[in-house]
Design an enzyme around this catalytic site. Structure first.
Site, PDB file in Angstrom:
ATOM      1  N   HIS A 171       0.755  -1.312   0.048  1.00 38.87           N
ATOM      2  CA  HIS A 171       0.055   0.170  -0.144  1.00 38.87           C
ATOM      3  C   HIS A 171       0.862   1.166   0.161  1.00 38.87           C
ATOM      4  CE1 HIS A 171      -3.939  -1.909   1.782  1.00 38.87           C
ATOM      5  NE2 HIS A 171      -3.462  -2.679   0.545  1.00 38.87           N
TER       6      HIS A 171
ATOM      7  N   TYR B  98      -9.145   4.435   8.275  1.00 38.02           N
ATOM      8  CA  TYR B  98      -9.167   4.747   9.741  1.00 38.02           C
ATOM      9  C   TYR B  98     -10.303   5.700   9.755  1.00 38.02           C
ATOM     10  CZ  TYR B  98      -4.688   2.594  10.586  1.00 38.02           C
ATOM     11  OH  TYR B  98      -3.627   1.605  10.910  1.00 38.02           O
TER      12      TYR B  98
ATOM     13  N   PRO C  49      -3.167  -1.081  19.005  1.00 36.38           N
ATOM     14  CA  PRO C  49      -2.913  -1.545  17.714  1.00 36.38           C
ATOM     15  C   PRO C  49      -3.282  -0.412  16.657  1.00 36.38           C
ATOM     16  CG  PRO C  49      -5.292  -2.706  18.476  1.00 36.38           C
ATOM     17  CD  PRO C  49      -4.257  -1.805  19.663  1.00 36.38           C
TER      18      PRO C  49
ATOM     19  N   LYS D 255       2.129  -0.973  15.394  1.00 34.40           N
ATOM     20  CA  LYS D 255       3.459  -1.236  15.333  1.00 34.40           C
ATOM     21  C   LYS D 255       3.905  -2.264  16.202  1.00 34.40           C
ATOM     22  CE  LYS D 255       4.832   2.958  13.932  1.00 34.40           C
ATOM     23  NZ  LYS D 255       4.487   2.633  12.427  1.00 34.40           N
TER      24      LYS D 255
ATOM     25  N   TYR E 212       4.052   6.047  10.562  1.00 33.41           N
ATOM     26  CA  TYR E 212       3.381   4.994  10.172  1.00 33.41           C
ATOM     27  C   TYR E 212       4.229   4.111   9.283  1.00 33.41           C
ATOM     28  CZ  TYR E 212      -0.934   2.710   8.897  1.00 33.41           C
ATOM     29  OH  TYR E 212      -2.078   1.538   8.860  1.00 33.41           O
TER      30      TYR E 212
END
Ligand code: APR
Ligand code: PHB
Length: 391
Positions: free
Chosen positions: A72, A200, A290, A294, A382
């Protein structure tokens, strides 16, 4: 029994540590209290930072991932009924990989066995001894027989509920912890994910995450109460919440639910991560919520530092890298804690009666959706901060 490095736990941390050591010609034995089938079947998160993806490939254990994983370039943030795309590749020149943790575990187990390395599954009564000597020992029972594994070092890779952390001398550990007033209920569904990349979602009813394992398998999570049980979440209730939290943005196709779990949310760190010849790595030393994805990446970072330190000990008689293990790991751990906390506080409803909090969160999300600087900060963390290894 005798080996150079005794490793407790065959999760991502223990298996990767064994593989790194093997590549340096260092012998290890892994002791795991569950069965191979259990370790390979346990469904957990599955997001790799760019450097973790590159590492698996460079170490020769990335071939199946390269064929089957989903690569991605960015993800979506959804709030106020609008989707906002964050293009990580454009922002920071790297992306993330979606590949289930159990797939990595399968690949690492297969590689280890192909390399002739030892993993003892279904061991019982594991305990660690003589940590302050040069010959620490792991006691365990296997196939009905009690054994002692004498080694030079012990890798405590036995996760949050393992025995290594509780074996530190009394008072040796400082614990830093935060519990969140919510958990996630997660499902794996035989249906296509609503988007090609992750979403998200912030919603007044609570957080939702739309992720995936393949183009035909969606992995979906909704914020729930911390002490909820899967029984509180019949399939129909989960789908209803997911439809509401994704309303008007994307069509969500329902499918057969093949896994359902409730995950508590916790931030947890112990310091130091070393006691004598025992070194904690991965979830045995730290837990992140979560939301920042990570967990597995931090486990890989720890064992990279540890393998390098052990290698320097055997090759050059150096102990400085072993002594610096905690310090080096904890710098990265705390940055990941900060980022995971930040994602979590921005995206979840903490106190449903607090309208100030909601307005503040929406302002933060609006800032993220419109500020290049904010997007770079998220993308950099991220997709993974650079791994810093001491010389
Ligand atoms: N003896 C032997 N093995 C044990 C013991 C014990 N007493 N206690 C636990 N184990 C094993 C568990 O069965 C498990 O297989 O240790 C392993 C620990 O693995 P994980 O919990 O996956 O921890 P870690 O390897 O640190 O994982 C890192 O990957 O997917 C993520 O959520 C996971 O964030 C975590 C990360
Ligand atoms: C997952 O795919 O399971 C996943 C992805 C991102 C997260 C958490 C879980 O933040």
């Amino acid at each position: 029994m005798r080996t150079q490095v005794g490793i407790v736990g065959a999760g991502p941390a223990g298996l990767m540590l064994a593989h790194l050591l093997h590549q340096q010609g260092i012998e290890a034995v892994i002791l795991e209290n569950r069965s191979r089938a259990y370790c390979e079947g346990r469904i957990r998160a599955g997001l790799l930072e760019q450097w973790s993806t590159d590492l698996l490939i460079a170490l020769g254990v990335g071939a199946r991932m390269q064929r089957e994983a989903m690569f991605h370039d960015g993800n979506y943030v959804l709030f106020n009924g609008e989707l906002h795309y964050l293009d990580f590749r454009e922002l920071v020149g790297q992306g993330v990989t979606i590949y289930g943790q159990q797939e990595i575990v399968k690949d690492l187990i297969a590689q280890r066995l192909a390399d002739g390395g030892q993993i003892l599954f279904e061991v019982e009564n594991v305990s660690v001894h003589d940590l302050d000597t040069e010959k620490p020992r792991i006691r365990f029972r296997h196939g009905g027989i009690d054994n002692d594994l004498v080694c030079d070092f012990i890798g405590g890779c036995d996760g949050f509920h393992g025995i290594c952390r509780p074996s530190f001398p009394a008072g040796a550990l400082a614990t830093y912890e935060r519990e969140y007033p919510f958990g996630w209920v997660g499902i794996l569904s035989e249906s296509p994910p609503p988007e090609d990349e992750l979403i998200y979602a912030y919603h007044e009813r609570g957080f939702a995450l739309y992720t995936m394992r393949s183009p035909t398998r969606a992995r979906l999570y909704v914020q729930c109460k911390p002490d909820d049980d899967v029984a509180d979440w019949p399939d129909a209730r989960i789908w209803e919440e997911l439809h509401i939290r994704l309303a008007g943005v994307r069509k969500l196709e329902e499918g057969r639910i093949i896994d359902k779990v409730v995950t508590p949310m916790r931030s947890f760190v112990v310091e130091p991560m070393q006691s004598g010849r025992l070194f904690l790595a991965g979830d045995s030393a730290h837990i992140v919520p979560p939301t920042g994805a990570k967990g597995m990446n931090l486990a890989f970072a720890d064992v990279m530092v540890l393998a390098r330190a052990i290698e320097a000990f055997y090759r050059a008689d150096r102990t400085d890298l072993l002594d610096g293990y905690s310090r080096v790991c904890l710098r990265r751990v705390w940055k990941a804690q900060r980022f995971s906390w930040w994602m979590t506080q921005m995206l979840h409803r903490f106190d449903f009666s607090n309208a100030f909090d909601m307005r503040r969160q929406l302002a933060e999300l609006d800032y993220l959706a419109t500020s290049h600087a904010a997007q770079i900060t998220l993308a950099e963390n991220y997709t993974g901060l650079p791994l810093e290894l001491p010389e």
